[in-house]
Motif scaffolding. Structure first.
Motif, PDB file in Angstrom:
ATOM      1  N   ARG A 194      -1.874 -11.816  -3.133  1.00 27.75           N
ATOM      2  CA  ARG A 194      -1.328 -10.722  -2.331  1.00 27.75           C
ATOM      3  C   ARG A 194      -2.171 -10.508  -1.070  1.00 27.75           C
ATOM      4  O   ARG A 194      -1.638 -10.263   0.019  1.00 27.75           O
ATOM      5  CB  ARG A 194      -1.276  -9.455  -3.178  1.00 27.75           C
ATOM      6  N   ALA A 195      -3.475 -10.616  -1.214  1.00 26.53           N
ATOM      7  CA  ALA A 195      -4.369 -10.437  -0.074  1.00 26.53           C
ATOM      8  C   ALA A 195      -4.179 -11.558   0.953  1.00 26.53           C
ATOM      9  O   ALA A 195      -4.219 -11.320   2.164  1.00 26.53           O
ATOM     10  CB  ALA A 195      -5.818 -10.390  -0.544  1.00 26.53           C
ATOM     11  N   GLU A 205      -4.098 -10.534  -7.227  1.00 30.43           N
ATOM     12  CA  GLU A 205      -4.687  -9.752  -6.135  1.00 30.43           C
ATOM     13  C   GLU A 205      -5.046 -10.662  -4.952  1.00 30.43           C
ATOM     14  O   GLU A 205      -4.819 -10.312  -3.793  1.00 30.43           O
ATOM     15  CB  GLU A 205      -5.946  -9.032  -6.629  1.00 30.43           C
ATOM     16  N   SER A 262       0.290 -12.429   7.230  1.00 30.09           N
ATOM     17  CA  SER A 262       1.252 -11.532   7.889  1.00 30.09           C
ATOM     18  C   SER A 262       0.596 -10.820   9.065  1.00 30.09           C
ATOM     19  O   SER A 262       1.198 -10.675  10.133  1.00 30.09           O
ATOM     20  CB  SER A 262       1.783 -10.498   6.889  1.00 30.09           C
ATOM     21  N   SER A 295      -1.074 -10.868   2.878  1.00 33.84           N
ATOM     22  CA  SER A 295      -1.341  -9.789   3.834  1.00 33.84           C
ATOM     23  C   SER A 295      -2.086 -10.327   5.045  1.00 33.84           C
ATOM     24  O   SER A 295      -1.804  -9.945   6.190  1.00 33.84           O
ATOM     25  CB  SER A 295      -2.176  -8.684   3.171  1.00 33.84           C
ATOM     26  N   GLU A 338      -9.233  -5.765   3.587  1.00 34.53           N
ATOM     27  CA  GLU A 338      -8.749  -4.387   3.499  1.00 34.53           C
ATOM     28  C   GLU A 338      -7.710  -4.241   2.401  1.00 34.53           C
ATOM     29  O   GLU A 338      -7.647  -3.209   1.721  1.00 34.53           O
ATOM     30  CB  GLU A 338      -8.188  -3.937   4.845  1.00 34.53           C
ATOM     31  N   SER A 339      -6.874  -5.274   2.196  1.00 35.35           N
ATOM     32  CA  SER A 339      -5.859  -5.200   1.140  1.00 35.35           C
ATOM     33  C   SER A 339      -6.491  -5.211  -0.252  1.00 35.35           C
ATOM     34  O   SER A 339      -5.869  -4.794  -1.234  1.00 35.35           O
ATOM     35  CB  SER A 339      -4.872  -6.361   1.265  1.00 35.35           C
ATOM     36  N   LEU A 340      -7.744  -5.675  -0.331  1.00 40.14           N
ATOM     37  CA  LEU A 340      -8.461  -5.673  -1.607  1.00 40.14           C
ATOM     38  C   LEU A 340      -9.253  -4.386  -1.812  1.00 40.14           C
ATOM     39  O   LEU A 340      -9.929  -4.224  -2.833  1.00 40.14           O
ATOM     40  CB  LEU A 340      -9.418  -6.874  -1.670  1.00 40.14           C
ATOM     41  N   ALA A 367      -7.338  -8.135   7.322  1.00 38.49           N
ATOM     42  CA  ALA A 367      -6.247  -7.723   6.441  1.00 38.49           C
ATOM     43  C   ALA A 367      -6.499  -8.169   5.007  1.00 38.49           C
ATOM     44  O   ALA A 367      -6.173  -7.442   4.055  1.00 38.49           O
ATOM     45  CB  ALA A 367      -4.923  -8.288   6.952  1.00 38.49           C
ATOM     46  N   TYR A 368      -7.052  -9.358   4.843  1.00 41.10           N
ATOM     47  CA  TYR A 368      -7.357  -9.864   3.486  1.00 41.10           C
ATOM     48  C   TYR A 368      -8.299  -8.905   2.763  1.00 41.10           C
ATOM     49  O   TYR A 368      -8.021  -8.468   1.636  1.00 41.10           O
ATOM     50  CB  TYR A 368      -7.976 -11.260   3.579  1.00 41.10           C
TER      51      TYR A 368
END
Length: 396
Positions: free
Chosen positions: A157-158, A154, A164, A161, A16-18, A13-14
């Motif tokens: 936020r990552a 960024e 979560s 994510s 992919e969110s980037l 998730a880290y």
């Protein structure tokens, strides 16, 4: 490998969110004798097989994955402090051998010649603390800002994510574990709790022992993902909390004071959970030379056997896979568990018959004498709130 079996959802998730595409996040293959032998020529890390295969997994990424699809970086973090849901523990540290493995692996590929430079690869092995989210975010930023050019916002936020996604994964698998556990109770069947470390989910490290049991119809539960629903914890640990033995269902101080190793703590708690649930039995798996497992062999066995719960173990697993003897042991355990299941069913039926007889007798007395019936009802209410041990004696 190693703790990636716990934290892969977070890292996926880290990244992919980037903006990294899922197909560009590549994992080494599952451990196998072929994978181990292919990379073992570069040397070995002595302590245990899970650490030894670190070299082989990085070799697999370079020689197999990189050849098929060029990679930019190999990410092999040093896990320092892990996260946990348990309470009142001394610490949640990772095994120091596991923590240091990425550095020793790096030495194997750079001592004579730098294999990473020759293949135009970055080797990234930061120390990470999963218990302190702010520190974790700082550690990830320090490593990935030069590589990906990401900003502080960024990165934060990552990280959110990632955590979560990890929570969602754990919640989902615990929900599934509860569904399976409820079904076992309904069908009077037996499930097996694997008491082992995250890397023991790897079929090459557990020698497919878990697969053999699943073929025979036994669902396998992980020690890290047993259900923690309030009603389940109340049922299994409520009496001990009210008696002051423990402060919470997630407290292991009654069984293990030296609670600084995260995986050891989880193993102790899962052993307590297993010992208290009638449809679960324990299967302890340990690798040869495991310094954290050795001191708690007796503790785990004592917790399980004190309750009369079956306990089985496969200890000192290493690179050798004695398939024949493993199958014989699994078949022997299966035979025992079939007899144990018959005993579980017999006890359950006896309890149901006694309850039905008591209900019929109470109804009869109420019909014959309403006043006595009222007294019986009141006695029943008082009995429900009395000491559980007294209830058990009364039932006997």
């Amino acid at each position: 490998m190693l703790n990636i079996y716990t934290y892969a959802p977070l890292f996926n998730a880290y990244f992919e969110s980037l903006g990294l595409q899922p197909e560009n996040i590549i994992y080494s293959d599952y451990t196998s004798s072929e994978l181990y032998r292919a990379g073992a020529s570069r040397g070995a890390i002595d302590p245990c097989f899970p650490a030894k295969i670190g070299i082989s997994h990085v070799y697999n990424l370079i020689q197999e994955k990189h050849r098929k699809k060029p990679l930019d970086a190999i990410f092999f973090p040093m896990y320092d402090v892990l996260h946990t849901s348990l309470l009142k523990v001394v610490g949640t540290n990772a095994c120091p051998t596991v923590t240091a493995t990425p550095e020793t692996v790096k030495a194997a590929f750079t001592k004579e010649n730098d294999v990473f430079v020759e293949n135009k690869l970055k080797y990234i092995d930061p120390v990470l603390n999963f218990a302190d989210r702010k520190l974790f975010a700082h550690q990830m930023l320090q490593v990935w800002q030069p590589v990906l050019g990401l900003s502080l916002e960024e990165n934060d936020r990552a990280v959110e994510s990632g955590f979560s996604a990890l929570k969602e994964y754990e919640t989902g698998i615990r929900k599934r574990a509860r569904q399976v556990l409820d079904q076992l109770e309904q069908d009077d069947r037996i499930g097996i709790v694997m008491l082992g470390r995250p890397y023991h989910h790897d079929p090459g490290l557990n020698h497919e022992i878990l697969d053999e049991f699943q073929k025979l119809g036994y669902p396998i539960f992980s020690q890290n993902t047993l259900p923690v629903d309030e009603d389940m914890l109340e049922r299994l640990f409520g009496d001990e909390v009210r008696a002051g033995v423990i402060s919470s269902p997630l407290d292991i101080t009654d069984a293990w004071k030296n609670s600084y190793s995260c995986s050891t703590n989880h193993k102790v708690w899962a052993a307590k959970f297993t010992a208290r649930h009638p449809n679960l039995v324990a299967l302890e798996i340990s690798s040869f030379k495991c310094g954290h497992d050795a001191p708690i062999y007796g503790v785990i066995e004592g917790i399980i056997e004190q309750s009369g719960t079956p306990y089985f173990c496969f200890k000192d697993l290493d690179e050798n896979k004695p398939s024949g003897s493993i199958r014989i042991r699994v078949e022997t355990i299966d035979y025992f568990l079939r007899r144990y299941r018959e005993e579980v069913i017999r006890k359950r039926k006896a309890e149901q018959e006694i309850a039905a007889q008591l209900a019929a007798l109470e109804a009869q007395l109420k019909n014959e004498n309403p006043e006595v019936g009222d007294e019986l009802t009141q006695a029943g209410v008082e009995n429900e709130s009395c000491d559980p041990e007294a209830q058990r004696v009364a039932a006997d």
